[in-house]
Scaffold this active site. Structure first.
Site, PDB file in Angstrom:
ATOM      1  N   ARG A  35      -3.638   7.130   0.771  1.00 37.08           N
ATOM      2  CA  ARG A  35      -3.815   8.151   1.527  1.00 37.08           C
ATOM      3  C   ARG A  35      -3.043   8.775   2.481  1.00 37.08           C
ATOM      4  NH1 ARG A  35      -9.623   5.225   3.242  1.00 37.08           N
ATOM      5  NH2 ARG A  35      -7.667   3.774   3.413  1.00 37.08           N
ATOM      6  N   ARG A  84      -6.986  11.970  -5.645  1.00 32.23           N
ATOM      7  CA  ARG A  84      -8.270  11.284  -5.230  1.00 32.23           C
ATOM      8  C   ARG A  84      -9.462  12.435  -4.976  1.00 32.23           C
ATOM      9  NH1 ARG A  84     -11.513   8.928  -4.451  1.00 32.23           N
ATOM     10  NH2 ARG A  84     -11.656   7.626  -2.606  1.00 32.23           N
ATOM     11  N   TYR A  90     -14.899 -11.870   0.096  1.00 28.86           N
ATOM     12  CA  TYR A  90     -15.551 -10.892  -0.107  1.00 28.86           C
ATOM     13  C   TYR A  90     -16.712 -10.947  -0.890  1.00 28.86           C
ATOM     14  CZ  TYR A  90     -12.052  -7.595   1.426  1.00 28.86           C
ATOM     15  OH  TYR A  90     -11.065  -6.890   2.216  1.00 28.86           O
ATOM     16  N   ASP A  94      -6.571  -2.812  -7.332  1.00 35.16           N
ATOM     17  CA  ASP A  94      -7.182  -3.490  -6.235  1.00 35.16           C
ATOM     18  C   ASP A  94      -7.604  -4.910  -6.585  1.00 35.16           C
ATOM     19  OD1 ASP A  94      -8.216  -2.576  -3.433  1.00 35.16           O
ATOM     20  OD2 ASP A  94      -9.831  -3.652  -4.397  1.00 35.16           O
ATOM     21  N   ARG A 107       0.941  -1.190  -0.039  1.00 34.69           N
ATOM     22  CA  ARG A 107      -0.047  -0.136  -0.004  1.00 34.69           C
ATOM     23  C   ARG A 107       0.989   1.063   0.038  1.00 34.69           C
ATOM     24  NH1 ARG A 107      -5.622  -0.296   1.299  1.00 34.69           N
ATOM     25  NH2 ARG A 107      -6.084  -2.400   0.898  1.00 34.69           N
TER      26      ARG A 107
HETATM   27  O1  CP3 Z   1      -0.079  -1.167  -2.502  1.00 40.50           O
HETATM   28  C1  CP3 Z   1      -0.375  -0.447  -3.440  1.00 40.50           C
HETATM   29  O2  CP3 Z   1      -0.026   0.706  -3.099  1.00 40.50           O
HETATM   30  C2  CP3 Z   1      -1.187  -0.842  -4.418  1.00 40.50           C
HETATM   31  C3  CP3 Z   1      -2.551  -0.653  -4.516  1.00 40.50           C
HETATM   32  C4  CP3 Z   1      -3.426  -1.690  -3.745  1.00 40.50           C
HETATM   33  C5  CP3 Z   1      -4.675  -1.125  -3.137  1.00 40.50           C
HETATM   34  N1  CP3 Z   1      -5.338  -2.414  -2.910  1.00 40.50           N
HETATM   35  C6  CP3 Z   1      -5.263   0.376  -3.375  1.00 40.50           C
HETATM   36  C7  CP3 Z   1      -6.524   0.741  -2.535  1.00 40.50           C
HETATM   37  C8  CP3 Z   1      -3.345  -2.828  -3.282  1.00 40.50           C
HETATM   38  C9  CP3 Z   1      -1.862  -3.844  -3.651  1.00 40.50           C
HETATM   39  C10 CP3 Z   1      -4.579  -3.410  -2.860  1.00 40.50           C
HETATM   40  C11 CP3 Z   1      -4.742  -4.648  -2.467  1.00 40.50           C
HETATM   41  C12 CP3 Z   1      -5.869  -4.904  -1.622  1.00 40.50           C
HETATM   42  N2  CP3 Z   1      -7.103  -4.555  -1.486  1.00 40.50           N
HETATM   43  C13 CP3 Z   1      -6.087  -6.015  -0.748  1.00 40.50           C
HETATM   44  C14 CP3 Z   1      -4.706  -7.014  -0.278  1.00 40.50           C
HETATM   45  C15 CP3 Z   1      -3.828  -6.233   0.649  1.00 40.50           C
HETATM   46  C16 CP3 Z   1      -4.249  -5.961   2.130  1.00 40.50           C
HETATM   47  O3  CP3 Z   1      -4.490  -4.855   2.688  1.00 40.50           O
HETATM   48  O4  CP3 Z   1      -4.617  -6.974   2.832  1.00 40.50           O
HETATM   49  C17 CP3 Z   1      -7.289  -5.966  -0.107  1.00 40.50           C
HETATM   50  C18 CP3 Z   1      -7.765  -6.865   1.256  1.00 40.50           C
HETATM   51  C19 CP3 Z   1      -8.260  -5.000  -0.656  1.00 40.50           C
HETATM   52  C20 CP3 Z   1      -9.596  -4.693  -0.593  1.00 40.50           C
HETATM   53  C21 CP3 Z   1      -9.676  -3.286  -0.313  1.00 40.50           C
HETATM   54  N3  CP3 Z   1      -9.564  -2.235  -1.153  1.00 40.50           N
HETATM   55  C22 CP3 Z   1     -10.076  -2.817   1.155  1.00 40.50           C
HETATM   56  C23 CP3 Z   1     -10.213  -3.530   2.430  1.00 40.50           C
HETATM   57  C24 CP3 Z   1     -10.019  -1.486   0.897  1.00 40.50           C
HETATM   58  C25 CP3 Z   1     -10.441  -0.315   1.913  1.00 40.50           C
HETATM   59  C26 CP3 Z   1      -9.240  -0.157   2.841  1.00 40.50           C
HETATM   60  C27 CP3 Z   1      -8.805   1.009   2.596  1.00 40.50           C
HETATM   61  O5  CP3 Z   1      -7.596   1.117   2.856  1.00 40.50           O
HETATM   62  O6  CP3 Z   1      -9.571   2.060   2.172  1.00 40.50           O
HETATM   63  C28 CP3 Z   1      -9.788  -0.860  -0.474  1.00 40.50           C
HETATM   64  C29 CP3 Z   1      -9.839   0.264  -1.114  1.00 40.50           C
HETATM   65  C30 CP3 Z   1      -8.297   0.832  -1.564  1.00 40.50           C
HETATM   66  N4  CP3 Z   1      -7.502  -0.154  -2.399  1.00 40.50           N
HETATM   67  C31 CP3 Z   1      -7.822   1.902  -1.248  1.00 40.50           C
HETATM   68  C32 CP3 Z   1      -6.375   1.925  -1.864  1.00 40.50           C
HETATM   69  C33 CP3 Z   1      -5.518   2.990  -2.175  1.00 40.50           C
HETATM   70  C34 CP3 Z   1      -8.438   3.180  -0.565  1.00 40.50           C
HETATM   71  C35 CP3 Z   1      -9.383   3.797  -1.602  1.00 40.50           C
HETATM   72  C36 CP3 Z   1      -9.248   5.282  -1.524  1.00 40.50           C
HETATM   73  O7  CP3 Z   1     -10.011   5.776  -0.593  1.00 40.50           O
HETATM   74  O8  CP3 Z   1      -8.568   6.088  -1.970  1.00 40.50           O
END
Ligand code: CP3
Length: 344
Positions: free
Chosen positions: A32, A41, A153, A77, A28
């Site tokens: 944010r 964003r 999910y 994602d 990640r």
């Molecule tokens: O690592 C990186 O920088 C690449 C981008 C990336 C995202 N999601 C962007 C994202 C990666 C590798 C993921 C993987 C992901 N997504 C996982 C596996 C990693 C982990 O954390 O276990 C999972 C379970 C998801 C599902 C997911 N997507 C969740 C639970 C959430 C909400 C939690 C959060 O951080 O807000 C997302 C949304 C998401 N995916 C965001 C980002 C940057 C936040 C969205 C935003 O508001 O901009």
């Protein structure tokens, strides 16, 4: 397009070769906690961002420049693959939501084939524009969700505490569970091999929530599907297999057959590496909350993890899970610098 050298420390470490320092990146790392990301964003929604290759390239490259990390991870994602299955994927403020969760064999039969070769063409376009923007500076990691975490999910409809519906499905209707896992593995194989074709140089498989399972359930209901997935990835691209709270499952997860095992901070790195064996590379495992501590404490904890890795080839430094939104950027930079300094 400039080719990233296959001699880059990150790729060398994935293959357990000697490197001049321990390579480091952060799960990640685009997100944010970074003002540049929040600014993008403020203009576009999350899914729209994922579907705009030039913006993906921008938010993927920014942390590489700000943090001096040794790999980029494509901005995308794990749940994007579920959108073309027709279940209603939304990114709400509280996290992702599946509007029409699947709970029965009938629901599973009604799922659309996601046909990722076409439906996720925007991801492959993003891979190509990001490779061009990186211009060979660091390798690009692509990724996917593992079938168990994707299924959780689909079945729960979002994040879950106890995974009651998910576990009930394999406990009560193992045939329907197998059908769902088979479909997810087929779609994921097409998806990741198309990412490889487009130019990703390593692949991380996120089984983020698999640590909720008892070992016997992992062996019966997950491991065969993970083995099939790993075996079908186009050879030549190293694969990292990551989950959280997996200390009861590490030996079984190892049997899936990845090149690198990713571990969280709930297990000591040296113990984890001894258990999975030194014939596989290891990635991890600083507690993401440690980045809220003063830099001197961060440096102390980085040194501890490097000592546990013992200078053995095949360690990739990372957090034990994704970076948290409130994390101070200068602390992240202090962590990356400490990894490079102490391991050189
Ligand atoms: O690592 C990186 O920088 C690449 C981008 C990336 C995202 N999601 C962007 C994202 C990666 C590798 C993921 C993987 C992901 N997504 C996982 C596996 C990693 C982990 O954390 O276990 C999972 C379970 C998801 C599902 C997911 N997507 C969740 C639970 C959430 C909400 C939690 C959060 O951080 O807000 C997302 C949304 C998401 N995916 C965001 C980002 C940057 C936040 C969205 C935003 O508001 O901009």
């Amino acid at each position: 397009m400039t080719d990233t050298s296959s001699q880059h420390p990150f790729l060398t470490a994935c293959r357990r070769g000697e490197t001049p320092y321990t390579p480091v990146w952060l799960m990640r790392q685009a997100g944010r906690y970074m003002k540049e990301y929040r600014d993008v964003r403020a203009r576009v929604g999350f899914l729209e961002l994922c579907k705009t290759p030039d913006l993906v390239a921008e938010v993927t490259v920014t942390p590489v420049e700000r943090l001096n990390v040794d790999a980029a991870i494509l901005f995308a994602d794990i749940l994007l693959l579920l959108e073309p299955m027709g279940v209603g994927l939304e990114y709400a403020t509280g996290g992702p939501v599946i509007e029409r969760p699947v709970r029965t064999g009938t629901d599973i039969d009604a799922l659309r084939d996601p046909a990722p070769e076409e439906s996720l063409a925007y991801v492959y376009a993003a891979v190509r524009s990001t490779r061009a923007a990186l211009a060979g500076r660091v390798p690009l990691i692509g990724f996917c969700g593992a079938p168990f975490t994707l299924a959780s999910y689909l079945i729960e409809g979002g994040a879950s505490r106890n995974y009651i519906h998910t576990k009930r499905l394999f406990q009560t209707d193992p045939g329907a569970w197998r059908a769902l896992m088979d479909r997810l593995v087929d779609a994921t194989v097409s998806y990741v091999n198309a990412q490889i074709e487009a130019g990703i140089e390593a692949l991380q498989v996120f089984d983020s929530w698999v640590g909720c399972l008892a070992p016997g359930d992992y062996r019966e209901y997950v491991l065969p599907h993970m083995r099939r997935l790993m075996a079908a990835v186009t050879p030549g691209v190293p694969v990292i297999h990551f989950g959280t709270a997996t200390s009861g499952l590490l030996e079984l997860m190892r049997e899936a057959g990845s090149d690198v095992m990713g571990v969280d901070w709930r297990v000591d790195l040296d113990e984890a590496w001894n258990r999975v064996g030194h014939d596989v590379a290891i990635q991890g495992n600083l507690d993401p909350v440690a980045l809220f501590a003063p830099p001197a404490e961060i440096r102390r904890r980085v040194k501890d993890i490097l000592l546990r890795a013992g200078g053995r080839p095949g360690h990739i430094f990372n957090l034990g899970h994704g970076i948290l939104p409130e994390t101070p950027v200068d602390h992240v930079r202090a962590m990356v610098d400490a990894v490079h300094e102490f391991s050189a």
